[in-house]
Design a protein around this motif. Sequence first.
Motif, PDB file in Angstrom:
ATOM      1  N   GLY A  44       0.817  -1.211   0.000  1.00 17.16           N
ATOM      2  CA  GLY A  44       0.000   0.000   0.000  1.00 17.16           C
ATOM      3  C   GLY A  44       0.845   1.253   0.000  1.00 17.16           C
ATOM      4  N   LYS A  45       1.943   1.241   0.731  1.00 16.34           N
ATOM      5  CA  LYS A  45       2.843   2.393   0.773  1.00 16.34           C
ATOM      6  C   LYS A  45       3.435   2.646  -0.609  1.00 16.34           C
ATOM      7  N   LEU A  46       3.763   1.581  -1.309  1.00 18.27           N
ATOM      8  CA  LEU A  46       4.297   1.730  -2.658  1.00 18.27           C
ATOM      9  C   LEU A  46       3.271   2.342  -3.616  1.00 18.27           C
ATOM     10  N   PHE A  47       1.985   2.065  -3.360  1.00 19.75           N
ATOM     11  CA  PHE A  47       0.930   2.598  -4.213  1.00 19.75           C
ATOM     12  C   PHE A  47       0.310   3.876  -3.672  1.00 19.75           C
ATOM     13  N   GLY A  48       0.888   4.459  -2.628  1.00 13.94           N
ATOM     14  CA  GLY A  48       0.460   5.772  -2.174  1.00 13.94           C
ATOM     15  C   GLY A  48      -0.435   5.806  -0.959  1.00 13.94           C
ATOM     16  N   GLY A  49      -0.699   4.736  -0.287  1.00 11.30           N
ATOM     17  CA  GLY A  49      -1.530   4.752   0.911  1.00 11.30           C
ATOM     18  C   GLY A  49      -1.176   3.597   1.817  1.00 11.30           C
ATOM     19  N   LEU A  50      -1.532   3.690   3.081  1.00 14.39           N
ATOM     20  CA  LEU A  50      -1.184   2.639   4.017  1.00 14.39           C
ATOM     21  C   LEU A  50      -2.214   1.522   4.087  1.00 14.39           C
ATOM     22  N   ASP A  51      -3.475   1.834   3.780  1.00 11.91           N
ATOM     23  CA  ASP A  51      -4.532   0.831   3.887  1.00 11.91           C
ATOM     24  C   ASP A  51      -4.945   0.393   2.488  1.00 11.91           C
ATOM     25  N   PHE A  52      -4.388  -0.716   2.036  1.00 12.60           N
ATOM     26  CA  PHE A  52      -4.647  -1.177   0.674  1.00 12.60           C
ATOM     27  C   PHE A  52      -6.090  -1.601   0.489  1.00 12.60           C
ATOM     28  N   SER A  53      -6.747  -2.051   1.564  1.00 15.60           N
ATOM     29  CA  SER A  53      -8.135  -2.505   1.434  1.00 15.60           C
ATOM     30  C   SER A  53      -9.099  -1.349   1.159  1.00 15.60           C
TER      31      SER A  53
END
Length: 148
Positions: A44-53
């Motif tokens: 999620g951090k790699l995609f810009g947020g901490l909560d991938f869900s």
Amino acid sequence: MLKEFKTFIMRGNVLDLAIAVIIGAAFGKIVTSLTDDVLMPIIGKLFGGLDFSSYFWRMGSVPAGYAGSLSDYAALKKAGVPLLGYGAFATQLVNFVIVAFIIFMLLRVVNRAAAMLEREKATVAVAPAPEPVEIALLREIRDELKKR
């Protein structure tokens, strides 16, 4: 009927299956925790947020009486908004890949151990069976007759 049930339950494969299901459930919880608490925050951090869900697409309109956040996946889903939750799907996909990889590694180890055992069996020389007493006696008689 109770006796038949007891016989059925006490068979080895039924007990093995029950143990496998229990261990599998516990292992599933470990993999879920690993995925949800360790891997997905990194992804999620790699995609810009901490909560991938929380990654989703709204497929319909929000009900008029909805007062929650428009970015809260669980609340929108509870309110009946049609959502395409690709983040939750990706989390489950990662869970599956982890479990499949671990099962693959276990089978690989078991197959190598079985192959090694087969090689050991093939190299062990089988000792000849002891000669029956009757054959030995007949051999002695033949040898004595040849001497005369």
